[in-house]
Every structure is written in structure tokens, then in C-alpha cells.
Write a protein that holds these residues in place. Structure first.
Motif, PDB file in Angstrom:
ATOM      1  N   MET A 121       0.841  -1.200   0.000  1.00 38.61           N
ATOM      2  CA  MET A 121       0.000   0.000   0.000  1.00 38.61           C
ATOM      3  C   MET A 121       0.878   1.252   0.000  1.00 38.61           C
ATOM      4  O   MET A 121       1.864   1.329   0.711  1.00 38.61           O
ATOM      5  CB  MET A 121      -0.874  -0.029   1.274  1.00 38.61           C
ATOM      6  CG  MET A 121      -1.724   1.206   1.469  1.00 38.61           C
ATOM      7  SD  MET A 121      -2.449   1.257   3.144  1.00 38.61           S
ATOM      8  CE  MET A 121      -3.652  -0.053   3.084  1.00 38.61           C
ATOM      9  N   GLN A 122       0.481   2.235  -0.865  1.00 36.00           N
ATOM     10  CA  GLN A 122       1.197   3.506  -0.917  1.00 36.00           C
ATOM     11  C   GLN A 122       0.572   4.445   0.122  1.00 36.00           C
ATOM     12  O   GLN A 122      -0.625   4.721   0.080  1.00 36.00           O
ATOM     13  CB  GLN A 122       1.047   4.096  -2.325  1.00 36.00           C
ATOM     14  CG  GLN A 122       1.725   5.427  -2.546  1.00 36.00           C
ATOM     15  CD  GLN A 122       3.244   5.283  -2.665  1.00 36.00           C
ATOM     16  OE1 GLN A 122       3.742   4.242  -3.130  1.00 36.00           O
ATOM     17  NE2 GLN A 122       3.969   6.300  -2.244  1.00 36.00           N
ATOM     18  N   THR A 123       1.358   4.916   1.091  1.00 31.92           N
ATOM     19  CA  THR A 123       0.832   5.794   2.133  1.00 31.92           C
ATOM     20  C   THR A 123       1.031   7.250   1.747  1.00 31.92           C
ATOM     21  O   THR A 123       2.125   7.642   1.349  1.00 31.92           O
ATOM     22  CB  THR A 123       1.562   5.516   3.472  1.00 31.92           C
ATOM     23  OG1 THR A 123       1.375   4.151   3.820  1.00 31.92           O
ATOM     24  CG2 THR A 123       1.032   6.407   4.581  1.00 31.92           C
TER      25      THR A 123
ATOM     26  N   ASP B  59      -3.519   4.204   4.818  1.00 29.20           N
ATOM     27  CA  ASP B  59      -3.726   4.947   3.569  1.00 29.20           C
ATOM     28  C   ASP B  59      -3.140   6.351   3.669  1.00 29.20           C
ATOM     29  O   ASP B  59      -2.583   6.873   2.710  1.00 29.20           O
ATOM     30  CB  ASP B  59      -5.230   5.038   3.266  1.00 29.20           C
ATOM     31  CG  ASP B  59      -5.830   3.666   3.053  1.00 29.20           C
ATOM     32  OD1 ASP B  59      -5.571   3.073   1.983  1.00 29.20           O
ATOM     33  OD2 ASP B  59      -6.511   3.160   3.959  1.00 29.20           O
TER      34      ASP B  59
END
Ligand code: AMP
Ligand code: MG
Length: 346
Positions: free
Chosen positions: A1-3, A167
Motif C-alpha cells: 500500500m502507498q501511504t 492509507d
């Protein structure tokens, strides 16, 4: 996941509007509060709440706190609002006090880990309040650390644990209180399940006698059940040994100096958590000043950051016990747990 990372202080669009929409859509947001950073999800959405447990590696039987933006928002979450809670809310909300009472039907069982009570708090931090308002729902949030590690009070510690797992992360700078909220159960006699910035003394001035759960300063016995499920887990553990020395400041320092020298002879890299009052005892040794013994809130404010900062390359931390009064109760609760109750006495 790209934060995605936002800075609440320097950016005009500080991310709370966007992050509020992420929460509503079932996502995870790390946000600053006055206590520690929280990992939040929509507190009315059981599936979203489960993502918190997954991201942290948190045991499923450890319930979460619901965060609200105004006092009246507690009404739909509890069966009713008891008189004693109203007095406490008027005095201490917004602030680092969590209240536990009987839950209403709209609170998902994922939040309460199946208990019939729910913990609620209204934080004081501007960014936290703006986020909750933007989300338009109560935000379920534990501390934003991997389960078992010290709670993050600085952005770098949030990133260590949560980059790629949430997120959004909102940077709000260092947290002022530095330990998690006081958790007070109002089911039966008022009982502190976890001490924090709002002290027993402050609570008693408003509502009279307040109990402190046995698990606050003692390890749980083998057959004992914790009033608060979180108390049964090893907590706040850095990647090294933590040893607590009891006694007067002079006696504790003598124990620490002796044990430090012994550990050094064994080739261990040690650091001492000193205080303003005791730093003179540790000349020639490696120490950091945690705070002022006469203002135990200062000890709380730097404990978690110090446990994390000093874990790199450090084998052993020595810390003085302080009186378990005022914020000293919260400090000793966290320090004893970080040490796994390793205490030396003269
Ligand atoms: P954290 O989310 O890491 O700040 O931890 C919340 C603390 O509050 C944990 O120690 C939980 O066990 C405790 N807690 C939350 N809800 C309840 C509840 N309904 N009854 C008892 N303890 C609770
Ligand atoms: Mg926690």
C-alpha cells in the motif's frame, strides 16, 4: 500500500478533509492527538475496524476507543449517559480521559471485542478534532504502533511502524502528553484501568474515591482476568532490556551505577534514563535526561520517544522508579510494562 503523507502544520490543505473521506470510505488514517498518534478507522464500520487489527498485529480480544468531536456525540454510543460521566466530561473533555460505559446497539462488536461496554474519548488536538468532524463518524483508534512496541509520539516513529500499512499519515509534530489517555470504567465503582494524563487525584477532586485496577502496577497472576484486556499483553517493549531501580533517588542511582558498570564489563552498550534531580550521580556514564521528578508529566512526555530512540544499538536501559502519584502513576505503569517488571531494589 502507498501511504500518503500530509503535514498539519505547514500545509494549507492539511489533509483532514481528504483523510475524513478516506475514513468514510473504509480506509485507515494515522493522525496526531495530544496523547500519542492514533491509527483510525470508521468506528461504526466493523469491516473497516478489522483493518486496524490487521495493520497493527493487534490481538482480536483487545477493544478500541471511539474518538468523538463533541460531547453530545457520546449519546448514540452508550445506552444512556450516567450523571457521573456528565460531570467528568464537563471537567476533562476535550482531553486525555477515556470513559467506559454500556454500549448501544450501533457500536459494532469489532470495536468492543465482544464486550457489552465501549470506551469513548473526545481528544483536544485540533487536527484530531478536524479529522473526526470531516469524517462525520466516531473514529475507532488505538495507538499507531505495531502491537507490543512503544506508542509513537513522533512522526519518525509512526513511519517506522505504519508506512505502507495506512492509507494516510498526518504529521502533527510531537505529541504533548506522550502517554495514552487515562481509561476510567464507570461500570460499577469508578476504576482506572489505565493511568494517563488525567490523574487519579484530578478525578477524585471531581467525583470522590477512584479505584486503580491491580494490573496497573502489578503483573497479572496466572489465573487473574484483566478488567482491561489490553493489560494482559507485553507492551511498550523496545528492542533491548529495560531495568528499573527502586528506592530513594540516591539509592536508585547507586543500584544503577553498580549494574551499569557490571553490564559494561560484559560488553553491553547501556544508557541511563536520568532526571534533572539525579543527573549529577551519573558522571562519566551515558545518560539522557527524561524529565523532572517533581513534574512527572515531563517524564511521561519523553518516555516513549526515549524508549524508541535508544533502542538502536543499545542493549540495556536503566531507569529510576518514581513515586506512583499524579502523572507518576502513568509513568510507572508504562515503564514497568516496558521492563517486563524487571525491578531491582537495594
Ligand atoms: P489503545 O487503543 O492502544 O490506546 O488501548 C486501549 C485500551 O483501553 C486497552 O488497554 C483496552 O484494553 C482498553 N479498553 C478499550 N475498551 C475497553 C472496554 N470496553 N473495557 C475495558 N477496557 C477497554
Ligand atoms: Mg496501544
Amino acid at each position: 500500500m502507498q501511504t500518503e503523507l500530509f503535514n498539519a502544520k505547514t500545509q494549507k490543505e492539511n489533509g483532514t478533509g481528504y483523510a475524513g473521506r478516506v475514513i468514510r470510505a473504509g480506509g485507515l488514517v494515522v493522525f496526531p492527538t495530544e496523547t500519542v498518534y492514533g491509527l483510525g478507522a470508521n468506528g461504526l464500520d466493523g469491516e473497516a475496524v478489522l483493518k486496524i487489527f490487521e495493520a497493527k498485529g493487534r490481538p482480536a480480544d483487545n477493544p478500541l476507543i471511539l474518538h468523538i468531536a463533541k460531547k453530545s456525540d457520546v449519546k448514540p454510543l452508550w445506552r444512556h449517559v450516567p450523571e457521573i460521566a456528565k460531570r467528568l466530561m464537563d471537567e476533562f473533555w476535550p482531553g486525555p480521559l477515556t470513559l467506559i460505559y454500556l454500549k448501544s446497539d450501533i457500536v459494532p462488536e469489532e470495536v468492543t471485542a465482544g464486550l457489552d461496554t465501549v470506551a469513548v474519548r473526545m481528544p483536544e488536538h485540533r487536527t484530531a478534532l478536524a479529522l473526526i468532524r470531516a469524517a462525520g463518524v466516531p473514529i475507532a483508534a488505538p495507538s499507531a504502533n505495531l502491537s507490543g512496541k512503544p506508542s509513537p509520539t513522533r512522526l519518525e516513529h509512526v513511519l517506522e511502524d505504519m508506512d505502507g500499512r495506512a492509507d494516510v499519515i498526518i504529521d502533527g509534530g510531537p505529541c504533548s502528553v506522550g502517554v495514552e489517555s487515562t481509561v476510567l470504567s464507570l461500570v460499577g465503582a469508578p476504576t482506572i484501568l489505565r493511568p494517563g494524563g488525567v490523574t487519579r487525584e484530578m478525578l477524585e477532586a471531581v467525583i470522590g474515591p477512584v479505584r486503580v485496577a491491580n494490573a496497573v502496577l502489578n503483573p497479572l497472576g496466572e489465573h487473574e482476568t484483566a478488567a482491561s484486556p489490553g493489560m494482559k499483553y507485553r507492551h511498550y517493549a523496545p528492542d533491548c532490556e529495560v531495568i528499573v531501580a527502586e528506592g530513594s533517588p540516591r539509592a536508585a542511582a547507586a543500584i544503577i551505577n553498580r549494574e551499569y558498570s557490571r553490564a559494561e564489563r560484559e560488553g553491553k552498550n547501556c544508557v541511563i534514563f536520568a532526571t534533572e534531580q539525579t543527573k549529577g550521580y551519573y558522571k562519566g556514564k551515558k545518560y539522557v535526561i527524561i524529565g523532572d521528578r517533581d513534574m512527572p508529566g515531563t517524564l511521561c512526555a519523553s518516555l516513549f520517544a526515549a524508549l524508541r530512540d535508544d533502542s538502536g544499538g543499545v542493549d540495556c536501559i536503566f531507569a529510576e522508579a518514581v513515586p506512583a502519584e499524579k502523572q507518576g502513576l502513568a509513568y510507572m505503569n508504562r515503564l514497568l510494562r516496558a521492563s517486563g517488571f524487571t525491578v531491582l531494589r537495594s
